[in-house]
Design a protein around this motif. Structure first.
Motif, PDB file in Angstrom:
ATOM      1  N   VAL A   1     -92.817  64.519  86.910  1.00  0.00           N
ATOM      2  CA  VAL A   1     -93.142  63.636  88.034  1.00  0.00           C
ATOM      3  C   VAL A   1     -91.970  63.512  89.006  1.00  0.00           C
ATOM      4  CG1 VAL A   1     -92.379  61.502  86.900  1.00  0.00           C
ATOM      5  CG2 VAL A   1     -94.192  61.414  88.624  1.00  0.00           C
TER       6      VAL A   1
ATOM      7  N   TYR B   1     -94.447  55.992  86.442  1.00  0.00           N
ATOM      8  CA  TYR B   1     -95.621  56.864  86.343  1.00  0.00           C
ATOM      9  C   TYR B   1     -96.028  57.036  84.885  1.00  0.00           C
ATOM     10  CZ  TYR B   1     -98.392  61.125  86.041  1.00  0.00           C
ATOM     11  OH  TYR B   1     -99.380  62.029  85.755  1.00  0.00           O
ATOM     12  N   SER B   2     -97.347  57.093  84.679  1.00  0.00           N
ATOM     13  CA  SER B   2     -97.869  57.401  83.336  1.00  0.00           C
ATOM     14  C   SER B   2     -99.211  58.121  83.485  1.00  0.00           C
ATOM     15  CB  SER B   2     -98.040  56.118  82.511  1.00  0.00           C
ATOM     16  OG  SER B   2     -99.015  55.264  83.109  1.00  0.00           O
ATOM     17  N   TYR B   3     -99.565  58.856  82.438  1.00  0.00           N
ATOM     18  CA  TYR B   3    -100.858  59.557  82.435  1.00  0.00           C
ATOM     19  C   TYR B   3    -101.567  59.182  81.140  1.00  0.00           C
ATOM     20  CZ  TYR B   3    -104.288  63.345  82.761  1.00  0.00           C
ATOM     21  OH  TYR B   3    -105.456  64.064  82.857  1.00  0.00           O
TER      22      TYR B   3
ATOM     23  N   LYS C   1     -90.860  56.119  97.015  1.00  0.00           N
ATOM     24  CA  LYS C   1     -89.685  55.901  96.167  1.00  0.00           C
ATOM     25  C   LYS C   1     -88.566  55.205  96.938  1.00  0.00           C
ATOM     26  CE  LYS C   1     -86.376  58.346  93.212  1.00  0.00           C
ATOM     27  NZ  LYS C   1     -85.932  59.655  92.709  1.00  0.00           N
TER      28      LYS C   1
ATOM     29  N   HIS D   1    -104.056  59.275  86.237  1.00  0.00           N
ATOM     30  CA  HIS D   1    -102.680  59.124  86.721  1.00  0.00           C
ATOM     31  C   HIS D   1    -102.493  57.674  87.137  1.00  0.00           C
ATOM     32  CE1 HIS D   1    -102.146  63.506  86.873  1.00  0.00           C
ATOM     33  NE2 HIS D   1    -103.369  63.572  87.423  1.00  0.00           N
ATOM     34  N   GLN D   2    -101.363  57.071  86.739  1.00  0.00           N
ATOM     35  CA  GLN D   2    -101.110  55.669  87.073  1.00  0.00           C
ATOM     36  C   GLN D   2     -99.685  55.505  87.612  1.00  0.00           C
ATOM     37  OE1 GLN D   2    -102.810  52.596  84.351  1.00  0.00           O
ATOM     38  NE2 GLN D   2    -103.005  54.319  82.920  1.00  0.00           N
ATOM     39  N   PHE D   3     -99.602  54.938  88.807  1.00  0.00           N
ATOM     40  CA  PHE D   3     -98.313  54.566  89.395  1.00  0.00           C
ATOM     41  C   PHE D   3     -98.269  53.044  89.433  1.00  0.00           C
ATOM     42  CE2 PHE D   3     -98.902  58.854  90.942  1.00  0.00           C
ATOM     43  CZ  PHE D   3     -97.628  59.387  90.881  1.00  0.00           C
TER      44      PHE D   3
ATOM     45  N   LEU E   1     -99.386  55.598  98.222  1.00  0.00           N
ATOM     46  CA  LEU E   1     -99.833  55.778  96.841  1.00  0.00           C
ATOM     47  C   LEU E   1    -101.357  55.923  96.772  1.00  0.00           C
ATOM     48  CD1 LEU E   1     -97.545  53.260  94.882  1.00  0.00           C
ATOM     49  CD2 LEU E   1     -97.494  55.752  94.749  1.00  0.00           C
TER      50      LEU E   1
ATOM     51  N   LEU F   1     -94.824  60.519  98.236  1.00  0.00           N
ATOM     52  CA  LEU F   1     -94.133  59.866  97.136  1.00  0.00           C
ATOM     53  C   LEU F   1     -92.637  59.696  97.400  1.00  0.00           C
ATOM     54  CD1 LEU F   1     -95.849  61.419  93.985  1.00  0.00           C
ATOM     55  CD2 LEU F   1     -96.238  59.200  95.054  1.00  0.00           C
TER      56      LEU F   1
END
Length: 415
Positions: free
Chosen positions: A358, A396-398, A384, A403-405, A323, A380
């Motif tokens: 994603v 995941y979010s933006y 996973k 970008h955030q994992f 990551l 990734l």
């Protein structure tokens, strides 16, 4: 047992058939009993009426027992039976005449005619009634045996499905040593045998792939080892450090490839222990193999990571390293931010929004033409699989250009 299973449906059909069979024979038995009773009443009435006509015409039968024999009636000689019939029998009808009283009696499903006059009395048993009910019971038992045989036969044919289902579950969990060959010649036996052949073929392919990969890794380790020895002999300290680092990196990559192969083939067993998450993150940063200057400039650890997690140390460190590595590769400034929120670790980087969903990036071998910047490759995909094996999830979010994992350890491994 599954409530909607085939066996339950067959059992329901069997018990319904059994109930209908019993009901049918019960109704037939009752109908036949009524019919027999009516026939015997008619026979007895006929014998009595004909006897009365003979007496009115002053004609007496030579032998009264032989006369009633012609109507299927035979004298009861047993005193015990006679007393039982007269004491416990049910009188169906009676007929009085100047010469005697005639009574039709039913006792234990048998029919009797009792003739009583002033001089003597006689009890006659109906012989023509051969108890049709006995034949009916024989037919019922035969039908029941056939039904039971069909049920047991179908049950035995379906029973191997349980074994086959169990073997399929083991196969899905990665056990390639299963065997489900069947001696049955029906359709289920054919399916079991075909699946057994498929398992053996897949097992051979997997073993061939493992042998191929192990051979490659073994052959690569030899020149890497020799190269590292030669690098140690260099006098130039800078070149020596760089080459030793390169060979160390290659050796580590080969070890990682071995783990990755086991993870993707579902053959890796987790070794779970309690660790401080900070310890795992430090190991992940070390796996990036950055020099001190780059590490200080590009890796930013923020927050409290002192809480304990129950994880496979090497695998979780590998997942976090991937990551971080992806975040640095696809960041606008090559920086990665490792943050904590409660028991959640967040790995973030600044970058443009993703061009695809994603989920696409979690697939193996995503090429650079499909990703932003250079390709995400296996990174990734490996993450996973590792996180899923721990019973966790990568979210995941933006947000605001980042970008955030995130991985919430409180949902599975936090202790």
């Amino acid at each position: 047992m599954i409530k909607n299973s085939i066996l339950n449906k067959i059992s329901a059909i069997f018990f319904l058939s059994l109930f209908l069979l019993a009901m049918f024979f019960a109704l037939l038995l009752e109908h036949q009993s009524d019919k027999n009773l009516e026939n015997m009443k008619q026979r007895q009435i006929q014998s009595v009426n004909y006897l009365l006509v003979m007496y009115r015409n002053n004609v007496q039968p030579g032998d009264i027992e032989e006369y009633f024999n012609n109507f299927g009636l035979k004298k009861v000689s047993s005193k015990h039976l006679r007393d039982s019939v007269l004491a416990s029998g049910v009188v169906i009808f009676q007929k009085l005449s100047p010469i005697s009283r005639f009574s039709s009696i039913v006792y234990n499903d048998r029919y009797y005619l009792f003739i009583d006059n002033f001089e003597s009395s006689v009890l006659l048993e109906s012989q023509e009634y051969k108890n049709f009910n006995e034949s009916l019971w024989v037919v019922f038992v035969i039908a029941l045996c056939i039904l039971l045989y069909m049920y047991v036969s179908i049950f035995k044919s379906i029973a191997p499905l349980k074994t086959l289902s169990s073997q399929i579950r083991k196969f899905a969990c990665g056990d390639l040593s299963i065997e489900c060959k069947s001696e049955s010649n029906d359709e289920i036996g054919e399916v079991a045998n075909e699946f057994d052949r498929a398992v053996k073929k897949i097992s051979d392919l997997v073993n061939a792939r493992q042998l191929f990969l192990r051979t490659i890794m073994h052959e690569l380790k030899t020149p890497i080892g020799k190269g590292r020895i030669v690098a140690e002999m260099l006098e130039d300290a800078t070149a020596k450090k760089r080459l030793v680092g390169v060979f160390g990196r290659l050796d580590m990559l080969i070890s990682e490839f071995s783990k990755i192969e086991q993870i993707t083939s579902k053959r890796y067993e987790l070794t779970l222990h309690e660790y401080s998450l900070m310890h795992v993150i430090d190991q992940a940063v070390d796996l990036l193999m950055l020099d001190e200057k780059k590490c200080e400039e590009q890796v930013h650890v923020e927050g409290d990571f002192d809480f304990k997690v129950n994880v496979d140390f090497d695998l979780m460190a590998l997942a976090l390293k991937n990551l971080m590595d992806n975040a640095m590769k696809h960041s606008l400034n090559h920086n990665v931010f490792i943050k904590s929120k409660d028991q959640t670790v967040i790995i973030a980087n600044e970058g443009e929004p993703l061009k695809m969903s994603v989920d696409e990036y979690f697939q193996p071998f995503v090429s650079g033409s499909k990703a932003c910047g250079s390709g995400l490759g296996l990174g990734l995909y490996i993450v996973k699989n590792i996180i899923a094996q721990h019973g966790l999830e990568v979210v995941y979010s933006y947000e605001e250009g980042y970008h955030q994992f995130s991985i919430d350890f409180s949902k599975g491994c936090a202790v």
